[in-house]
Design a protein around this motif. Sequence first.
Motif, PDB file in Angstrom:
ATOM      1  N   ALA A  28      17.155  50.564   9.390  1.00 23.89           N
ATOM      2  CA  ALA A  28      16.098  51.453   8.921  1.00 23.89           C
ATOM      3  C   ALA A  28      16.563  52.892   9.019  1.00 23.89           C
ATOM      4  CB  ALA A  28      14.833  51.241   9.745  1.00 23.89           C
ATOM      5  N   ALA A  29      17.237  53.205  10.101  1.00 21.66           N
ATOM      6  CA  ALA A  29      17.663  54.582  10.312  1.00 21.66           C
ATOM      7  C   ALA A  29      18.685  55.014   9.269  1.00 21.66           C
ATOM      8  CB  ALA A  29      18.251  54.730  11.704  1.00 21.66           C
ATOM      9  N   ARG A  30      19.528  54.091   8.869  1.00 18.47           N
ATOM     10  CA  ARG A  30      20.559  54.478   7.897  1.00 18.47           C
ATOM     11  C   ARG A  30      20.128  54.200   6.467  1.00 18.47           C
ATOM     12  NH1 ARG A  30      26.296  53.240  10.245  1.00 18.47           N
ATOM     13  NH2 ARG A  30      26.618  52.846   8.048  1.00 18.47           N
ATOM     14  N   ASN A  31      18.920  53.717   6.310  1.00 19.96           N
ATOM     15  CA  ASN A  31      18.429  53.420   4.956  1.00 19.96           C
ATOM     16  C   ASN A  31      19.394  52.571   4.168  1.00 19.96           C
ATOM     17  OD1 ASN A  31      17.010  56.182   5.602  1.00 19.96           O
ATOM     18  ND2 ASN A  31      15.780  55.059   4.156  1.00 19.96           N
ATOM     19  N   SER A  32      19.956  51.592   4.838  1.00 19.38           N
ATOM     20  CA  SER A  32      20.886  50.738   4.100  1.00 19.38           C
ATOM     21  C   SER A  32      20.544  49.292   4.348  1.00 19.38           C
ATOM     22  CB  SER A  32      22.314  51.032   4.533  1.00 19.38           C
ATOM     23  OG  SER A  32      22.400  51.033   5.930  1.00 19.38           O
ATOM     24  N   VAL A  33      20.561  48.527   3.303  1.00 23.49           N
ATOM     25  CA  VAL A  33      20.194  47.118   3.404  1.00 23.49           C
ATOM     26  C   VAL A  33      21.454  46.264   3.449  1.00 23.49           C
ATOM     27  CG1 VAL A  33      18.981  45.234   2.288  1.00 23.49           C
ATOM     28  CG2 VAL A  33      18.077  47.537   2.145  1.00 23.49           C
TER      29      VAL A  33
ATOM     30  N   GLU B 114      11.938  54.640   5.426  1.00 19.41           N
ATOM     31  CA  GLU B 114      12.298  53.517   6.292  1.00 19.41           C
ATOM     32  C   GLU B 114      11.543  52.276   5.882  1.00 19.41           C
ATOM     33  OE1 GLU B 114      11.564  56.595   7.301  1.00 19.41           O
ATOM     34  OE2 GLU B 114      13.725  56.943   7.422  1.00 19.41           O
TER      35      GLU B 114
END
Lengths: 141, 388, 466
Positions: free
Chosen positions: B55-60, B89
């Motif tokens: 969530a913090a890095r906005n990467s899935v 997020e």
Amino acid sequence: MLRDQGRPFDNTGVMSDGSKILIADDAPTVTLLLTRALESAGYDVTVVDDGVAAYEAGVNGDFDLALLDHLMPGMLGAEVLQKWNEEGVLFNTIVLSGMDDDDLVIQLLELGAVDFIRKPFNIKELLVRVRLQLPVTRPAR
Amino acid sequence: MITNPEPLLVALLAAALISVVLSVLLFVIKYAHRRRLRAAGVRRALYIGALGEMAARNSVPTAEIQGWRDDPIFLEVLFDFLAIVTGDERETLEELIDQLELRDRLSRELRGTRRRNTKLRTLSYLAEIADESLQPIFVECLADPVTEEKLHAARGLAQIGDPETVSLILDQMESEETWVAARLADEIIEFGAVAAPALVKYLLLSEHDPNRDPELLRQVIRVIGLIGDLRAEPALISMLESPEPLVRVGAASALSRAGTPESVPGLISALADPDWRVRARAADALGTFSDGRALEPLGRALRDEAWWVRQDAAKALATHLGGERRLIEALSDDDPFARDAALSQLGIRGTVSEAQQRFEVGTATGQDRMILAASEAARQTDDAGAVA
Amino acid sequence: MILNVLAILVLCYAVIVELSILVLAVGAGFSLKRDRYIAKYRRIEDLLSSDTVPPVSIIVPAHNEEFGIADSIRSMQMLKYPKIEIVVVNDGSSDATLDRLIEAFQMVEVVVPYRTDIETQPIRAVYRSTMPIPLIVIDKVNGGKADALNAGTNVARYPYVLLTDADVIMDQYCVLRAMRHVVEDRVRTVAVGGNIRPANGCEVAFGRVVEPRVPDKMIERVQLLEYLRSFVASRPAWSRINGLPLISGAFGIFRRETLAAVGGMTRGHLGEDLDLTMRIHRHMKDNDLPYRISYAPDCVAWTEVPNSTKVLRTQRIRWHRGLIRAVGDFGSMTFNPKYGAVGMLGWPSQLFIEYLAPIVEFVGWFVLPLAFLLGVLNVSVALPLLGIAFFVGAINSIIALYLDEVYGYFNSPMEALRLLGLTFVENLGWRQRTVWWRIRAMVPTREKHLWGEMERVGVGNLAARK
């Protein structure tokens, strides 16, 4: 392992300045998120998970801002705030909370909280609010 | 008289055997439970870390997480996170949910199970991540006899936000016990302003229906108040004159959130209502508008026979721009209840202690002295403190 | 021979008692099972922001509690409940209880008008906290615990009061979980009881039980089993049929108006909690008012139980004397259909299992050996009966442990083993000693210190004792 979508996290436009922030919350999901977000934005983060530790950290530490939850074991956020006032701490406090109690909001604001963020929170918004409440000029360290 | 002891011996052996077997079983269960909990704790920490990072890095992420989606602990942590974030997020987490095809999987699980436990769990998750595709499921579960399912379904519908479904929930409320109706009403609040027209329509129709349950009406009014949509105001003002006390109470309450100064005259009349609850709520509502017309009526309400009314009137005056003066005047009122109500508010607001401070420093004004004298006098009333 | 018959009868009584307890335990099992799956997804947290939840006044009687009272109050503030006020009643303490409170919570004296719905000893002063805490302290002339609770009830503003003790540690959600029963049936629910567990041996930090553990001392462990049998394996069954005869004085929520209507707690009654609950039943039934008294198994409150024989003995004698008085007061309700489930089942259980059973057992202590020695005892009947009573008793305790599994408090298999062993060993002396104390209780003495001065270590320091 993680496919980065390449968006830089910190978009508040402020250079990391090493400000010290205290986070006091007993939910690990919240503290983890906040820590990651604030550290990515360049702040120096300390986490405590109960009220007594929060009070002590605030008094003994050298913080520029505190993010304080209200419902914590040991001492409630409101009590911590009051005690900080008595000790004359210099930093501002933003209160985080999930409780939907208007009276509580008023009480905490009257106790000197400068801002109040309800959960669920928007990290971007939180970062902006944090930036706004940090002292503009910092004393020499 | 003493019969064949054989059956007794059998009973004895049976009892002994059962107790031993149960003991062993219990021990085994505890052991297994403990191992499961330990493992679960480890996984939970792992998921918190991974999801937080994500969530913090906005990467899935891609493959690794696919294996986790069957783990109920993973889902728990995922939904914990969903509950605390909005914005980017949340979008990231929603992307993850899409990628894991969670809605489909949970829906299939819901339809395929007969176990209450599983139904409730999946339904509660689906309610958190509701979208239009899930609406039929929620509508179906809304009619389920189990209360918890109804509530989750209503929540899901509220998340989706289709105003047409509000009337479905209202229908359910009619056939249910009061407390269930109240909980369902709580869920309608999540709809927000889009629900207001349907609710107002319901209110207006019920005015002409003598069979409508007043408690139900009160719930609907409560919801309207909490949603705070001003479109409801005219209906609420007219409800202040309903023959049903519960409805009047609800209307007065609702107007404190969904009202404008337009409602002040109606509320002032409500201050004279025969039911004390209505008067109390009206006083409370008037406290939200600093309207000059309310000053005198609120001052009179300080002498009301009901404790709550006096307190609410005093509180209203305390927040009213011109009210504090009126409270200080009330300190010398000949009605002891009015004096007491005024004093208690002034005490809470700190006016009394400020007067005290000024007195000690020597800068007390005439008014301060009057305040202090009144509080002293109140302190010296009947030592038992008992007031009828 | 008569002696033989008597002996056999004694044993039959014991077996019937154990079987009744077994029925209760199984009933409790079903009742708990039914509630469990719903409780998990009840989203009780939503109630926190709903205004369907009525406000609660917590009444805390305090007599010479200077050590732990501040911590106790702080832990109550941590309760997750929308609207609470805490009313501490300083019952004429001779120590620094009041000063401690005034100092810790910055209290000032105020004038608060209230109704004397219940007669009590005079109140000297009322204090309110200047901190943002809903705390009121009443200073009054000493009158005992019941009197203190009554005074607190008078001053309390909210429609529901929680009567508790100063050293009870409450689980964060416990008030919410108990009040859920009220929310579900506002009209009929007049009282809700909580699940009391011994805090001895548990790790306590910041006013919360952080790590529940089985205590080391035998005397504490035996009590743990007793509490489990009583709270987990019996009350849920009573609650289902609205026949709950006893809401513990350590945690009980009552509708204020009902409390006032029955005149509050009885001063000087040694079993004031049993007395109050039964009086409420009687009042509601006599006046034909629909009501229910519930039990919330998931509402957990921890309390320190006696850890020395002397204090335990005092406590048990006190309880039993209260029971004796209650038997006299409520005798007319026994098997009286007018009083519904509590008259036909709940109260008789107190009468036959708690009151008569020890007497019968005591008689048995003499009759059995005597019959045996005289050679008139029909051993082939007596021995199996004795064995059945023993094992069924053990099964009851094991079921209690099973049912407790749901809450996951004691997850260590080793602890389970110790407790299991205890279920068998209990009957070799521990239970007998309790029976002896009960018999002693029936003999009127001039013992004045029945309330016992339990060494108050304070809530926050329970951990320090280990």
